[in-house]
Write an enzyme that holds these catalytic residues in place. Structure first.
Site, PDB file in Angstrom:
ATOM      1  N   GLU A 161     -27.072 -32.823  -9.501  1.00 50.51           N
ATOM      2  CA  GLU A 161     -26.752 -33.996 -10.162  1.00 50.51           C
ATOM      3  C   GLU A 161     -27.013 -34.037 -11.729  1.00 50.51           C
ATOM      4  O   GLU A 161     -27.915 -34.999 -11.996  1.00 50.51           O
ATOM      5  CB  GLU A 161     -26.880 -35.291  -9.633  1.00 50.51           C
TER       6      GLU A 161
ATOM      7  N   GLU B  12     -23.101 -33.841  -0.726  1.00 48.16           N
ATOM      8  CA  GLU B  12     -23.909 -34.991  -0.436  1.00 48.16           C
ATOM      9  C   GLU B  12     -23.086 -36.021  -0.320  1.00 48.16           C
ATOM     10  O   GLU B  12     -22.018 -36.395  -1.047  1.00 48.16           O
ATOM     11  CB  GLU B  12     -24.924 -35.573  -1.340  1.00 48.16           C
TER      12      GLU B  12
HETATM   13  C1  BGP Z   1     -28.017 -38.607  -4.753  1.00 52.55           C
HETATM   14  C2  BGP Z   1     -29.555 -37.718  -5.017  1.00 52.55           C
HETATM   15  C3  BGP Z   1     -30.332 -37.796  -4.059  1.00 52.55           C
HETATM   16  C4  BGP Z   1     -30.396 -39.031  -3.192  1.00 52.55           C
HETATM   17  C5  BGP Z   1     -29.207 -39.581  -2.931  1.00 52.55           C
HETATM   18  C6  BGP Z   1     -29.015 -41.292  -2.445  1.00 52.55           C
HETATM   19  O1  BGP Z   1     -27.733 -39.123  -6.147  1.00 52.55           O
HETATM   20  O2  BGP Z   1     -29.060 -36.430  -5.395  1.00 52.55           O
HETATM   21  O3  BGP Z   1     -31.693 -37.234  -4.801  1.00 52.55           O
HETATM   22  O4  BGP Z   1     -31.358 -39.950  -3.534  1.00 52.55           O
HETATM   23  O5  BGP Z   1     -28.377 -39.873  -4.100  1.00 52.55           O
HETATM   24  O6  BGP Z   1     -29.440 -42.068  -3.473  1.00 52.55           O
HETATM   25  P1  BGP Z   1     -30.557 -43.331  -3.550  1.00 52.55           P
HETATM   26  O7  BGP Z   1     -31.548 -42.290  -2.850  1.00 52.55           O
HETATM   27  O8  BGP Z   1     -30.856 -43.420  -5.133  1.00 52.55           O
HETATM   28  O9  BGP Z   1     -30.236 -44.318  -2.733  1.00 52.55           O
END
Ligand code: BGP
Length: 457
Positions: A164, A360
């Site tokens: 990302e 993801e």
């Molecule tokens: C994505 C990232 C992760 C992770 C996930 C969940 O954007 O690649 O690193 O953290 O989001 O989001 P958050 O942890 O901000 O709730």
């Protein structure tokens, strides 16, 4: 029953800084997260910093041994740049041995390692020189990538350069969720451009190395939906897609930066500094596959009160509060599984049906202990429902011919999340921070095993 293609990847994603712990030991140098936590601990949920996270550094054997229990055949995590090359030049042998054991343990358990190089964890020594604002970061990253390919290329066959990239750009230089937490659109674009070139040069190193395997990039996709079909709203949607989606997909897959994006940047005095050889490098170093992280769509409308030239992306498109939205109240993100079908079709039609996977997808929920049963297992039916709904739309996209080869949930074991610390949990396993990081499978872990065993549901 919904069946997925043969050899479909079922797995999970995580990252080095969010899971390893041992953040200031075993030869690792600090990242921006370590230093920012020292400077501004109050910004971090419950004072939870990057120091210990989920202690994978010590617990990786147990973790990897548990992966088949939830049906995983693949796992994405990252290497920490600051651990492997603490000063950017010299190898940390402890890191080499940690990662070699970690990856070998995955192979021994029939888990395909998908290894990423950068997950928001800028080494502090480089940040002090300007981080991605400094053009030297491009070759520094290429050297790190080359080193990783040399050290682990015999074990790892699927690589990615960045997770990302848009996030460290916008959170660091527009929205203040990542260090250096400044607001400067022009710098954000320059940081983005250097990140793109760092990716391109890492791909160049991969092609020049003799290791077999494939290389890609992991992008966050928030497909834009406009409030209406009016000319103004559609223009806003186009700007949102150009800046956020096509900005990395076009150069990494098609080898060109979209002309309309170049024009948009020029029109707003945002054109970054470039080198004369960049265009050719971009064209020559496209990827083998794409990973797309999907959590939520982007609802947009024409800006109500915009400045020209734009000072912020909101001068080009504004977020639109869709009245029919369904929200995950803990994270505040819209739940819209339908978008996965649209994304699948975009990959088929706009990106010559390049192989891609959902790298993801997941649902962060706070206070999950509430849902703990007598057996100690968290009953996270909401997460199972979330995955099912998304997989249904993904499947429709695959049926329509999109070349998707896997689905990775975020995440495997509850992990640390930047400024949010351990507030929202995403794992198939919970982690007990008060009890030696004890892992306990959640109901979603059982369901995921069934899903993978049946290659569908
Ligand atoms: C994505 C990232 C992760 C992770 C996930 C969940 O954007 O690649 O690193 O953290 O989001 O989001 P958050 O942890 O901000 O709730």
């Amino acid at each position: 029953m919904i069946k997925f293609p043969d050899n479909f990847l079922w797995g999970a994603a995580a990252s080095a800084p969010q899971t390893e712990g041992h953040s200031s030991s075993d030869g690792k140098s600090p990242t921006t997260w370590d230093e920012w936590f020292k400077l501004n601990p109050e910004k971090f949920n419950d004072g939870q910093g990057p120091q210990n996270t989920s202690n994978v550094y010590e617990m990786y054997k147990e973790d990897v041994a548990n992966m088949p229990k939830v049906g995983m055949n693949s796992y994405r995590t990252s290497i920490s740049w600051a651990r492997l090359l603490p000063d950017g030049k010299n190898l940390n042998e402890e890191a080499v041995s940690f990662y070699r054991y970690y990856f070998q343990t995955m192979l021994d358990n029939n888990i395909e390692p998908i290894i990423n190089l950068f997950h928001f964890d800028m080494p502090w020594w480089l940040m002090e020189k300007g981080g991605w604002e400094n053009c030297d970061s491009v070759e520094a990253f290429a050297f790190y990538a080359k080193t990783a390919f040399e050290q682990f290329g015999d074990l790892v066959k699927t690589w990615s350069t960045f997770n990302e990239p848009l996030v460290h750009i916008e959170c660091g230089y527009l929205y203040q969720f990542h260090y250096p937490a400044i607001v400067d659109f022009k710098k954000a674009v320059q940081v983005g451009y250097h990140t793109l070139m760092a990716h391109v040069c890492a791909v160049r190193e991969f092609r020049n190395s003799n290791i077999d395997g494939k290389i890609g990039i992991i992008l966050n996709v928030l497909p834009a939906y406009s409030r209406s079909d009016s000319e103004e709203d559609l223009k806003a949607k186009e700007a949102a897609d150009l800046l956020n989606t096509y900005s990395f997909l076009d150069p990494t897959v098609l080898g060109v930066i979209p002309t309309k994006l170049v024009e948009l940047l020029r029109d707003n005095n945002l054109t970054p500094d470039i080198q004369s050889t960049d265009k050719e490098l971009i064209a020559q170093n496209t990827v083998d596959y794409i990973g797309l992280n999907y959590y939520q769509p982007r609802r947009v409308k024409a800006p109500s009160n915009s400045q020209h030239p734009a000072k912020m992306p909101s001068d080009l498109y504004e977020s639109y509060d869709w009245p029919d939205k369904k929200i995950n109240p803990y994270r505040g993100w819209e739940i819209y599984p339908e978008a996965l079908y649209d994304v699948a079709i975009m990959m088929r039609d706009q990106y010559h049906n390049i192989p891609w996977f959902v790298s993801e997808n997941g649902m962060g929920v706070a206070d999950e202990q509430r849902f703990k049963g007598k057996d100690g297992m968290i009953d996270d039916q909401y997460r199972i429902d979330f995955m099912k709904e998304h997989l249904e739309y993904l499947h429709k996209g695959i049926e329509a011919g999109s070349n998707c080869f896997g689905y990775h949930v975020w995440t495997y074991v509850d992990c640390w999340s930047w400024l949010n610390g351990y507030r929202n949990r995403y794992g198939l396993f919970s982690v007990d921070l008060e009890n030696h990081y004890k892992r306990t499978m959640k109901k979603s872990g059982l369901w995921f095993k069934e899903l993978a065993d049946n290659n569908g549901f």
